[in-house]
Write a protein that holds these residues in place. Structure first.
Motif, PDB file in Angstrom:
ATOM      1  N   PHE A 120      61.147  32.942  60.205  1.00  0.00           N
ATOM      2  CA  PHE A 120      61.733  32.498  61.463  1.00  0.00           C
ATOM      3  C   PHE A 120      62.383  31.146  61.242  1.00  0.00           C
ATOM      4  CE2 PHE A 120      57.299  31.230  61.427  1.00  0.00           C
ATOM      5  CZ  PHE A 120      57.338  29.898  61.794  1.00  0.00           C
ATOM      6  N   GLU A 121      63.182  30.738  62.222  1.00  0.00           N
ATOM      7  CA  GLU A 121      63.847  29.442  62.176  1.00  0.00           C
ATOM      8  C   GLU A 121      63.478  28.638  63.415  1.00  0.00           C
ATOM      9  OE1 GLU A 121      67.974  29.345  60.886  1.00  0.00           O
ATOM     10  OE2 GLU A 121      67.800  31.470  60.362  1.00  0.00           O
ATOM     11  N   VAL A 122      63.438  27.331  63.240  1.00  0.00           N
ATOM     12  CA  VAL A 122      63.149  26.423  64.341  1.00  0.00           C
ATOM     13  C   VAL A 122      64.251  25.368  64.357  1.00  0.00           C
ATOM     14  CG1 VAL A 122      61.498  24.785  65.329  1.00  0.00           C
ATOM     15  CG2 VAL A 122      60.662  26.749  64.006  1.00  0.00           C
ATOM     16  N   LYS A 123      64.924  25.248  65.488  1.00  0.00           N
ATOM     17  CA  LYS A 123      65.928  24.196  65.664  1.00  0.00           C
ATOM     18  C   LYS A 123      65.400  23.245  66.729  1.00  0.00           C
ATOM     19  CE  LYS A 123      69.885  26.840  64.122  1.00  0.00           C
ATOM     20  NZ  LYS A 123      69.888  26.333  62.785  1.00  0.00           N
ATOM     21  N   GLN A 124      65.490  21.940  66.414  1.00  0.00           N
ATOM     22  CA  GLN A 124      64.941  20.939  67.322  1.00  0.00           C
ATOM     23  C   GLN A 124      65.898  19.780  67.495  1.00  0.00           C
ATOM     24  OE1 GLN A 124      60.712  19.809  66.434  1.00  0.00           O
ATOM     25  NE2 GLN A 124      61.142  20.917  64.546  1.00  0.00           N
ATOM     26  N   THR A 125      65.958  19.295  68.714  1.00  0.00           N
ATOM     27  CA  THR A 125      66.539  17.977  68.950  1.00  0.00           C
ATOM     28  C   THR A 125      65.347  17.065  69.138  1.00  0.00           C
ATOM     29  OG1 THR A 125      68.489  18.928  69.995  1.00  0.00           O
ATOM     30  CG2 THR A 125      68.040  16.588  70.420  1.00  0.00           C
ATOM     31  N   ARG A 126      65.203  16.111  68.213  1.00  0.00           N
ATOM     32  CA  ARG A 126      64.014  15.249  68.176  1.00  0.00           C
ATOM     33  C   ARG A 126      64.387  13.830  68.581  1.00  0.00           C
ATOM     34  NH1 ARG A 126      59.735  15.824  63.545  1.00  0.00           N
ATOM     35  NH2 ARG A 126      58.963  17.223  65.171  1.00  0.00           N
ATOM     36  N   LEU A 148      62.893  28.429  68.871  1.00  0.00           N
ATOM     37  CA  LEU A 148      62.332  29.241  67.801  1.00  0.00           C
ATOM     38  C   LEU A 148      63.054  30.574  67.811  1.00  0.00           C
ATOM     39  CD1 LEU A 148      59.871  29.614  65.793  1.00  0.00           C
ATOM     40  CD2 LEU A 148      58.681  30.599  67.741  1.00  0.00           C
ATOM     41  N   SER A 149      63.555  31.013  66.643  1.00  0.00           N
ATOM     42  CA  SER A 149      64.288  32.283  66.609  1.00  0.00           C
ATOM     43  C   SER A 149      63.956  33.073  65.357  1.00  0.00           C
ATOM     44  CB  SER A 149      65.794  32.032  66.683  1.00  0.00           C
ATOM     45  OG  SER A 149      66.232  31.313  65.555  1.00  0.00           O
ATOM     46  N   ARG A 150      64.209  34.345  65.456  1.00  0.00           N
ATOM     47  CA  ARG A 150      64.059  35.252  64.323  1.00  0.00           C
ATOM     48  C   ARG A 150      65.325  36.094  64.294  1.00  0.00           C
ATOM     49  NH1 ARG A 150      58.912  38.619  62.352  1.00  0.00           N
ATOM     50  NH2 ARG A 150      59.955  39.550  60.585  1.00  0.00           N
TER      51      ARG A 150
END
Length: 180
Positions: A120-126, A148-150
């Motif tokens: 899976f992938e996780v994209k974040q604005t931190r 969170l995406s797959r």
């Protein structure tokens, strides 16, 4: 050893109030920095890395790639303790090409020659802040907007606050954040 506390943020209004805050549980928040993070978690088809008690993460941010062998660790309430070994890479690559070190050896010990694929992938604005108790640098606090995406489908979006202890921080500081 990574020691951090993670808290779900219930709604956008709370997230906004936290972004505007100067203090958190009596601690002082320093200047914010904003980073876009893109993480890919890898494992073998039979889940050998997870079965061995680890996760394999490739993180891209601000033109660098960081490979991590992240222990699954243990949690007590919101506080998590886990082993973490990292290595900076010139670009995303499989563990066989990572420089020698604990991160590489840990992942290769678990997966051997088996092919890795993206789980899976996780994209974040931190939004990160240093957290101070007077002059003592306690932790790095991050307010994260996470997707969170797959594959091509987003499977979950959420907001969270993470506080990772730094050298002068103590677990009691994290407990204070949780009750403050």
């Amino acid at each position: 050893m990574e020691i951090e506390a993670t808290f779900q943020i219930p709604d956008e209004g709370t997230f906004q109030r936290l972004q505007e805050a100067d203090t958190l549980a009596g601690f002082t928040l320093g200047a914010v920095s904003i980073t876009e993070l893109s993480d890919r978690y890898l494992d073998t088809r039979d889940g050998a890395i997870r079965a061995g008690g680890y996760a394999c993460r490739l993180r891209q941010a601000d033109g660098f790639t960081l490979a991590t062998a992240k222990g699954l660790g243990r949690a007590s309430g919101a506080i998590h303790r886990r082993e973490e070994h990292e290595v900076e890479l010139p670009e995303p690559q499989l563990p066989q090409r990572w420089p020698s070190g604990t991160a590489r050896e840990t992942i290769l010990r678990l997966c051997g020659d088996k092919e890795l694929s993206v789980l899976f992938e996780v994209k974040q604005t931190r939004h990160s802040h240093p957290l101070y108790d007077g002059d003592r640098l306690v932790a790095e606090v991050s307010l994260d907007r996470v997707c969170l995406s797959r594959g091509d489908m987003a499977s979950a979006t959420f907001l969270e606050l993470e506080a990772e202890l730094l050298a002068d921080g103590h677990e009691e500081d994290l407990e204070r954040i949780g009750t403050g």
